[in-house]
Design a protein around this motif. Structure first.
Motif, PDB file in Angstrom:
ATOM      1  N   THR A 155       0.878  -1.172   0.069  1.00 50.61           N
ATOM      2  CA  THR A 155       0.100   0.014  -0.163  1.00 50.61           C
ATOM      3  C   THR A 155       0.723   1.137   0.188  1.00 50.61           C
ATOM      4  OG1 THR A 155      -1.436  -1.068   1.205  1.00 50.61           O
ATOM      5  CG2 THR A 155      -1.940   1.220   1.227  1.00 50.61           C
ATOM      6  N   LEU A 156       0.539   2.121  -0.845  1.00 51.22           N
ATOM      7  CA  LEU A 156       1.428   3.566  -0.906  1.00 51.22           C
ATOM      8  C   LEU A 156       0.644   4.703  -0.469  1.00 51.22           C
ATOM      9  CD1 LEU A 156       3.914   4.342  -2.035  1.00 51.22           C
ATOM     10  CD2 LEU A 156       3.092   4.775  -4.130  1.00 51.22           C
ATOM     11  N   LEU A 157       1.137   5.163   0.569  1.00 53.08           N
ATOM     12  CA  LEU A 157       0.237   6.194   1.197  1.00 53.08           C
ATOM     13  C   LEU A 157       0.899   7.751   0.813  1.00 53.08           C
ATOM     14  CD1 LEU A 157      -0.050   4.802   4.704  1.00 53.08           C
ATOM     15  CD2 LEU A 157      -1.852   4.744   2.826  1.00 53.08           C
ATOM     16  N   LEU A 158       0.034   8.894   0.533  1.00 49.74           N
ATOM     17  CA  LEU A 158       0.801   9.733  -0.108  1.00 49.74           C
ATOM     18  C   LEU A 158       1.483  10.364   1.043  1.00 49.74           C
ATOM     19  CD1 LEU A 158      -2.164  11.295  -2.204  1.00 49.74           C
ATOM     20  CD2 LEU A 158       0.086  10.609  -3.040  1.00 49.74           C
ATOM     21  N   ASP A 159       1.151  10.170   2.231  1.00 51.59           N
ATOM     22  CA  ASP A 159       2.000  11.215   3.243  1.00 51.59           C
ATOM     23  C   ASP A 159       3.103  10.255   3.738  1.00 51.59           C
ATOM     24  OD1 ASP A 159       0.055   9.378   4.575  1.00 51.59           O
ATOM     25  OD2 ASP A 159      -0.625  10.676   5.911  1.00 51.59           O
ATOM     26  N   VAL A 209       2.695  20.963 -18.374  1.00 48.97           N
ATOM     27  CA  VAL A 209       0.956  21.089 -18.016  1.00 48.97           C
ATOM     28  C   VAL A 209       0.584  20.007 -17.120  1.00 48.97           C
ATOM     29  CG1 VAL A 209      -1.269  21.295 -18.834  1.00 48.97           C
ATOM     30  CG2 VAL A 209       0.463  22.841 -19.882  1.00 48.97           C
ATOM     31  N   GLY A 210       0.713  18.606 -17.976  1.00 48.75           N
ATOM     32  CA  GLY A 210       0.584  17.216 -17.531  1.00 48.75           C
ATOM     33  C   GLY A 210       1.131  17.133 -15.878  1.00 48.75           C
ATOM     34  N   GLY A 211       2.552  17.770 -15.919  1.00 48.97           N
ATOM     35  CA  GLY A 211       2.982  17.575 -14.619  1.00 48.97           C
ATOM     36  C   GLY A 211       2.295  18.450 -13.393  1.00 48.97           C
ATOM     37  N   LEU A 212       2.009  19.512 -13.939  1.00 55.30           N
ATOM     38  CA  LEU A 212       1.311  20.469 -12.550  1.00 55.30           C
ATOM     39  C   LEU A 212       0.051  19.886 -12.581  1.00 55.30           C
ATOM     40  CD1 LEU A 212       2.152  24.073 -14.309  1.00 55.30           C
ATOM     41  CD2 LEU A 212       3.191  22.939 -12.037  1.00 55.30           C
ATOM     42  N   TYR A 213      -0.617  19.378 -13.546  1.00 48.50           N
ATOM     43  CA  TYR A 213      -2.059  18.878 -13.289  1.00 48.50           C
ATOM     44  C   TYR A 213      -1.916  17.587 -12.462  1.00 48.50           C
ATOM     45  CZ  TYR A 213      -6.515  16.611 -14.004  1.00 48.50           C
ATOM     46  OH  TYR A 213      -7.712  16.159 -13.766  1.00 48.50           O
ATOM     47  N   ILE A 214      -0.940  16.726 -12.359  1.00 47.14           N
ATOM     48  CA  ILE A 214      -0.713  15.598 -11.687  1.00 47.14           C
ATOM     49  C   ILE A 214      -0.487  15.924 -10.241  1.00 47.14           C
ATOM     50  CG2 ILE A 214       0.745  13.520 -11.357  1.00 47.14           C
ATOM     51  CD1 ILE A 214       0.885  13.212 -14.232  1.00 47.14           C
ATOM     52  N   LEU A 215       0.306  17.150 -10.024  1.00 48.95           N
ATOM     53  CA  LEU A 215       0.689  17.344  -8.800  1.00 48.95           C
ATOM     54  C   LEU A 215      -0.427  18.095  -8.198  1.00 48.95           C
ATOM     55  CD1 LEU A 215       4.123  19.271  -9.227  1.00 48.95           C
ATOM     56  CD2 LEU A 215       3.819  17.386  -8.032  1.00 48.95           C
ATOM     57  N   ILE A 216      -1.404  18.713  -8.819  1.00 48.40           N
ATOM     58  CA  ILE A 216      -2.755  19.110  -8.251  1.00 48.40           C
ATOM     59  C   ILE A 216      -3.595  18.061  -7.660  1.00 48.40           C
ATOM     60  CG2 ILE A 216      -4.973  20.318  -8.815  1.00 48.40           C
ATOM     61  CD1 ILE A 216      -3.150  22.183 -10.579  1.00 48.40           C
ATOM     62  N   ILE A 217      -3.677  16.805  -8.344  1.00 48.96           N
ATOM     63  CA  ILE A 217      -4.722  16.039  -7.976  1.00 48.96           C
ATOM     64  C   ILE A 217      -4.086  15.209  -6.880  1.00 48.96           C
ATOM     65  CG2 ILE A 217      -5.873  15.839 -10.349  1.00 48.96           C
ATOM     66  CD1 ILE A 217      -4.270  13.399 -10.909  1.00 48.96           C
ATOM     67  N   LEU A 218      -2.668  15.062  -6.968  1.00 45.02           N
ATOM     68  CA  LEU A 218      -1.873  14.193  -6.053  1.00 45.02           C
ATOM     69  C   LEU A 218      -2.057  15.006  -4.700  1.00 45.02           C
ATOM     70  CD1 LEU A 218       1.558  13.251  -7.459  1.00 45.02           C
ATOM     71  CD2 LEU A 218      -0.400  11.806  -6.468  1.00 45.02           C
ATOM     72  N   GLY A 219      -2.124  16.495  -4.715  1.00 47.01           N
ATOM     73  CA  GLY A 219      -2.494  17.250  -3.474  1.00 47.01           C
ATOM     74  C   GLY A 219      -3.907  17.145  -2.907  1.00 47.01           C
ATOM     75  N   GLN A 220      -4.642  16.670  -4.002  1.00 45.63           N
ATOM     76  CA  GLN A 220      -6.202  16.233  -3.409  1.00 45.63           C
ATOM     77  C   GLN A 220      -6.281  14.983  -3.031  1.00 45.63           C
ATOM     78  OE1 GLN A 220      -8.100  17.704  -7.113  1.00 45.63           O
ATOM     79  NE2 GLN A 220      -7.916  19.690  -6.608  1.00 45.63           N
ATOM     80  N   GLN A 221      -5.367  14.206  -3.084  1.00 46.01           N
ATOM     81  CA  GLN A 221      -5.425  12.933  -2.661  1.00 46.01           C
ATOM     82  C   GLN A 221      -6.196  11.856  -3.667  1.00 46.01           C
ATOM     83  OE1 GLN A 221      -6.593  12.283   1.384  1.00 46.01           O
ATOM     84  NE2 GLN A 221      -4.311  13.028   2.028  1.00 46.01           N
ATOM     85  N   LYS A 222      -5.965  12.222  -5.006  1.00 48.53           N
ATOM     86  CA  LYS A 222      -6.776  11.539  -6.057  1.00 48.53           C
ATOM     87  C   LYS A 222      -5.593  10.819  -7.015  1.00 48.53           C
ATOM     88  CE  LYS A 222     -10.771  14.720  -6.208  1.00 48.53           C
ATOM     89  NZ  LYS A 222     -11.692  15.991  -6.902  1.00 48.53           N
ATOM     90  N   TYR A 223      -5.028   9.974  -6.577  1.00 48.16           N
ATOM     91  CA  TYR A 223      -3.880   9.325  -7.263  1.00 48.16           C
ATOM     92  C   TYR A 223      -4.083   8.128  -8.213  1.00 48.16           C
ATOM     93  CZ  TYR A 223      -3.898   6.663  -3.057  1.00 48.16           C
ATOM     94  OH  TYR A 223      -3.889   5.731  -2.026  1.00 48.16           O
ATOM     95  N   GLY A 224      -5.436   7.937  -8.409  1.00 49.18           N
ATOM     96  CA  GLY A 224      -5.920   6.420  -9.017  1.00 49.18           C
ATOM     97  C   GLY A 224      -5.711   6.601 -10.514  1.00 49.18           C
ATOM     98  N   GLN A 225      -5.465   7.949 -11.140  1.00 52.72           N
ATOM     99  CA  GLN A 225      -5.192   7.906 -12.508  1.00 52.72           C
ATOM    100  C   GLN A 225      -3.784   8.536 -12.736  1.00 52.72           C
ATOM    101  OE1 GLN A 225      -7.085   6.920 -14.762  1.00 52.72           O
ATOM    102  NE2 GLN A 225      -8.729   6.363 -13.517  1.00 52.72           N
ATOM    103  N   THR A 226      -2.992   8.424 -11.793  1.00 56.79           N
ATOM    104  CA  THR A 226      -1.480   9.291 -11.968  1.00 56.79           C
ATOM    105  C   THR A 226      -0.721   8.621 -12.960  1.00 56.79           C
ATOM    106  OG1 THR A 226      -1.475   9.899  -9.622  1.00 56.79           O
ATOM    107  CG2 THR A 226       0.416   9.746 -10.926  1.00 56.79           C
ATOM    108  N   GLY A 227      -0.774   7.227 -13.244  1.00 57.60           N
ATOM    109  CA  GLY A 227       0.014   6.409 -13.897  1.00 57.60           C
ATOM    110  C   GLY A 227      -0.719   6.823 -15.500  1.00 57.60           C
ATOM    111  N   ALA A 228      -2.087   6.833 -15.704  1.00 56.89           N
ATOM    112  CA  ALA A 228      -2.770   7.164 -16.822  1.00 56.89           C
ATOM    113  C   ALA A 228      -2.351   8.488 -17.493  1.00 56.89           C
ATOM    114  CB  ALA A 228      -4.172   6.822 -16.729  1.00 56.89           C
TER     115      ALA A 228
END
Length: 204
Positions: free
Chosen positions: A56-60, A115-134
């Protein structure tokens, strides 16, 4: 005889025009090495998560930070390798490594990527990381396609493949890790090998 000379002149003019509008010194070997770096980095990340986080990979968590560092190192070594090998190839071909064409190539590649990198950082900050790889695969594919008009056109095919893998990854997020390996690892090795055999091996 004159007809052959005429066709030869046209071919040379076409080559010079293509050379002036496209940066053609990208190294296939750098693609192979980038894929190897990605596989090594993915293996290390897998080992970290399985050994210290019970899968399990926890964001914090500390492991997540180590995985991010791992990804950064993969990107760093891939970029440095590409710069070194491409510079060496450009010198052999008598081309400038940093001119208007290569600048346009870098800018067009970086715009979708940043742009993609910034968007990924934003959703990671919102703890929405299920689509990060995609998202990583899709934005990387878009960056390749966007840059292909200023380089070897063949890189757009890799871009299309990365986008397709990214969309599959979005449909099946549970396989995100393995699809990431397929896109960034295996496909880079396959593409780099193809480019090396098609272009690099012909160089003196």
């Amino acid at each position: 005889m004159e007809s052959k000379d005429y066709l030869k002149d046209i071919s040379e003019i076409k080559h010079l025009m293509n050379k002036s509008s496209r940066f053609i010194s990208l190294s296939g070997l750098s693609g192979i090495l980038a894929g190897i770096y990605a596989l090594i980095g993915a293996g290390f990340a897998y080992w970290l998560v399985k050994t210290y986080s019970n899968g399990t990979l926890l964001l914090d968590g500390t492991i997540f930070k180590l995985v991010l560092i791992d990804l950064f190192l993969v990107a760093f070594f891939s970029i440095v390798t590409a710069i070194i090998l491409t510079t060496r190839k450009a010198k052999k071909q008598g081309e400038k490594i940093w001119d208007g064409t290569s600048k346009r190539l870098v800018v067009n590649f970086l715009i979708p990527l940043l742009v993609g990198g910034l968007y990924i950082l934003i959703i990671l900050g919102q703890q929405k990381y299920g689509q990060t790889g995609a998202l990583m695969l899709i934005f990387y594919g878009l960056a390749l396609i966007n840059a292909s008009k200023y380089s070897i056109g063949d890189i757009r095919y890799l871009g299309f493949i990365e986008i397709i893998i990214g969309l599959i990854c979005a449909l099946f997020p549970g396989y995100g890790f393995w699809l990431w390996i397929l896109g960034f690892g295996i496909m880079h090795i396959v593409y780099g090998t193809w480019m090396y055999l098609k272009y690099d091996r012909k160089q003196p």
